[in-house]
Design a protein around this motif. Structure first.
Motif, PDB file in Angstrom:
ATOM      1  N   ASP A 159       0.851  -1.187   0.000  1.00 22.04           N
ATOM      2  CA  ASP A 159       0.000   0.000   0.000  1.00 22.04           C
ATOM      3  C   ASP A 159       0.890   1.243   0.000  1.00 22.04           C
ATOM      4  OD1 ASP A 159      -2.067  -1.780   0.201  1.00 22.04           O
ATOM      5  OD2 ASP A 159      -2.530  -1.338   2.307  1.00 22.04           O
ATOM      6  N   PRO A 160       0.531   2.269  -0.772  1.00 23.53           N
ATOM      7  CA  PRO A 160       1.378   3.465  -0.843  1.00 23.53           C
ATOM      8  C   PRO A 160       1.700   4.070   0.520  1.00 23.53           C
ATOM      9  CG  PRO A 160      -0.275   3.536  -2.564  1.00 23.53           C
ATOM     10  CD  PRO A 160      -0.600   2.346  -1.700  1.00 23.53           C
ATOM     11  N   GLU A 161       0.719   4.098   1.416  1.00 22.61           N
ATOM     12  CA  GLU A 161       0.953   4.709   2.734  1.00 22.61           C
ATOM     13  C   GLU A 161       2.038   3.955   3.501  1.00 22.61           C
ATOM     14  OE1 GLU A 161      -2.052   3.577   1.678  1.00 22.61           O
ATOM     15  OE2 GLU A 161      -2.978   5.500   1.113  1.00 22.61           O
ATOM     16  N   ALA A 162       1.987   2.630   3.449  1.00 27.70           N
ATOM     17  CA  ALA A 162       2.986   1.818   4.152  1.00 27.70           C
ATOM     18  C   ALA A 162       4.356   1.970   3.501  1.00 27.70           C
ATOM     19  CB  ALA A 162       2.557   0.351   4.149  1.00 27.70           C
ATOM     20  N   ARG A 163       4.385   2.042   2.196  1.00 28.71           N
ATOM     21  CA  ARG A 163       5.651   2.196   1.485  1.00 28.71           C
ATOM     22  C   ARG A 163       6.286   3.547   1.796  1.00 28.71           C
ATOM     23  NH1 ARG A 163       3.681   1.659  -4.265  1.00 28.71           N
ATOM     24  NH2 ARG A 163       5.855   2.040  -4.766  1.00 28.71           N
ATOM     25  N   ILE A 164       5.475   4.593   1.807  1.00 30.59           N
ATOM     26  CA  ILE A 164       5.972   5.935   2.125  1.00 30.59           C
ATOM     27  C   ILE A 164       6.527   5.961   3.553  1.00 30.59           C
ATOM     28  CG2 ILE A 164       5.241   8.319   2.557  1.00 30.59           C
ATOM     29  CD1 ILE A 164       3.275   7.890   0.114  1.00 30.59           C
ATOM     30  N   ALA A 165       5.799   5.348   4.478  1.00 28.80           N
ATOM     31  CA  ALA A 165       6.251   5.320   5.875  1.00 28.80           C
ATOM     32  C   ALA A 165       7.587   4.580   5.993  1.00 28.80           C
ATOM     33  CB  ALA A 165       5.198   4.654   6.752  1.00 28.80           C
ATOM     34  N   ARG A 166       7.744   3.479   5.264  1.00 22.34           N
ATOM     35  CA  ARG A 166       9.001   2.721   5.315  1.00 22.34           C
ATOM     36  C   ARG A 166      10.151   3.549   4.751  1.00 22.34           C
ATOM     37  NH1 ARG A 166       7.305  -1.826   3.328  1.00 22.34           N
ATOM     38  NH2 ARG A 166       7.055  -2.831   5.334  1.00 22.34           N
ATOM     39  N   LEU A 167       9.894   4.255   3.661  1.00 20.62           N
ATOM     40  CA  LEU A 167      10.934   5.100   3.059  1.00 20.62           C
ATOM     41  C   LEU A 167      11.296   6.270   3.970  1.00 20.62           C
ATOM     42  CD1 LEU A 167       9.681   5.109  -0.638  1.00 20.62           C
ATOM     43  CD2 LEU A 167      11.780   4.038   0.227  1.00 20.62           C
ATOM     44  N   GLN A 168      10.309   6.826   4.674  1.00 17.29           N
ATOM     45  CA  GLN A 168      10.597   7.914   5.617  1.00 17.29           C
ATOM     46  C   GLN A 168      11.557   7.428   6.702  1.00 17.29           C
ATOM     47  OE1 GLN A 168       6.156   9.183   5.938  1.00 17.29           O
ATOM     48  NE2 GLN A 168       7.336  10.907   6.734  1.00 17.29           N
ATOM     49  N   THR A 169      11.298   6.226   7.208  1.00 22.56           N
ATOM     50  CA  THR A 169      12.134   5.676   8.268  1.00 22.56           C
ATOM     51  C   THR A 169      13.526   5.331   7.742  1.00 22.56           C
ATOM     52  OG1 THR A 169      10.196   4.758   9.371  1.00 22.56           O
ATOM     53  CG2 THR A 169      12.326   3.799   9.955  1.00 22.56           C
ATOM     54  N   ARG A 170      13.578   4.668   6.591  1.00 20.38           N
ATOM     55  CA  ARG A 170      14.851   4.183   6.054  1.00 20.38           C
ATOM     56  C   ARG A 170      15.776   5.319   5.646  1.00 20.38           C
ATOM     57  NH1 ARG A 170      14.380   1.073   0.781  1.00 20.38           N
ATOM     58  NH2 ARG A 170      13.081  -0.290   2.016  1.00 20.38           N
ATOM     59  N   HIS A 171      15.213   6.366   5.025  1.00 22.30           N
ATOM     60  CA  HIS A 171      16.046   7.440   4.473  1.00 22.30           C
ATOM     61  C   HIS A 171      15.956   8.750   5.239  1.00 22.30           C
ATOM     62  CE1 HIS A 171      16.999   5.047   0.922  1.00 22.30           C
ATOM     63  NE2 HIS A 171      15.719   4.775   0.781  1.00 22.30           N
ATOM     64  N   ASP A 172      15.207   8.750   6.336  1.00 23.30           N
ATOM     65  CA  ASP A 172      14.997   9.969   7.108  1.00 23.30           C
ATOM     66  C   ASP A 172      14.385  11.070   6.228  1.00 23.30           C
ATOM     67  OD1 ASP A 172      14.988  11.399   9.476  1.00 23.30           O
ATOM     68  OD2 ASP A 172      16.963  12.266   9.128  1.00 23.30           O
TER      69      ASP A 172
END
Length: 197
Positions: free
Chosen positions: A121-134
């Motif tokens: 899901d886009p929301e989950a993917r965005i959240a993961r990218l926020q965490t991984r790449h700050d």
């Protein structure tokens, strides 16, 4: 053990690389992703630093030209180098996990191939990218869209089927409902069933 090649395509932020690593550990296989050019360089001289920027990248139509179906772009050259190496590995009977690189198409005729595609899901993917790449939310969204566009263009110019289309893979799954660990469990079970275990 009979040959097992796990090909894993993925949407940006879906956790596909982490899932590939977990499957590689569970089946005791090497995993090839960003390290692929370095592996190839062990066997033949390559300027991996220069070539890396052309890896899994669509061709630049202004810098390359096609003659009788052959393309002289750096992107096409890197694709050919990686595809040839993967074919040689598969033909030698080696088992491995490969992330991206159109492997579901390049290795389609290998009996030991299990091709997977990981979405989310886009929301989950965005959240993961926020965490991984700050990243903040906008940075993560822009990165996700840019990466997916690049992967789609690269895939679709090198393969007959469309990137992410379920018809091109043995199994497509969203990592959102089960998370990385649960999705890895599901895929491990599927692969073991395919192998007749």
């Amino acid at each position: 053990m009979k040959q097992l090649i796990i090909s894993l395509g993925r949407e940006s932020g879906s956790g596909g690389h982490e899932i590939a690593e977990k499957l590689a550990q569970r089946f005791s296989l090497p995993v090839y992703d960003k390290n692929l050019l370095q592996e190839i360089a062990k066997e033949r001289p390559l300027d991996t630093e220069t070539l890396r920027k052309y890896e899994e990248a669509p061709r630049n139509r202004l810098l390359g030209r096609s003659v009788r179906g052959l393309n002289n772009s750096m992107q096409a050259s890197v694709f050919a180098i990686e595809s040839s190496w993967l074919r040689n590995q598969a033909d030698s009977g080696a088992s491995f996990v490969i992330v991206g690189r159109c492997a579901e198409s390049v290795l389609a005729d290998c009996p030991g191939l299990v091709s997977l595609f990981i979405s989310g899901d886009p929301e989950a993917r965005i959240a993961r990218l926020q965490t991984r790449h700050d990243f903040n939310q906008k940075q993560a969204t822009d990165y996700m869209l840019r990466q997916d566009k690049r992967r789609r263009a690269y895939h679709d110019e090198n393969c007959t089927g469309n990137w992410g289309d379920a018809a091109n893979y043995h199994l497509t799954v969203s990592s959102t409902p089960l998370g990385i660990e649960g999705t890895s469990d599901l895929l491990e079970h599927y692969i073991r069933m395919r192998m007749g275990e």
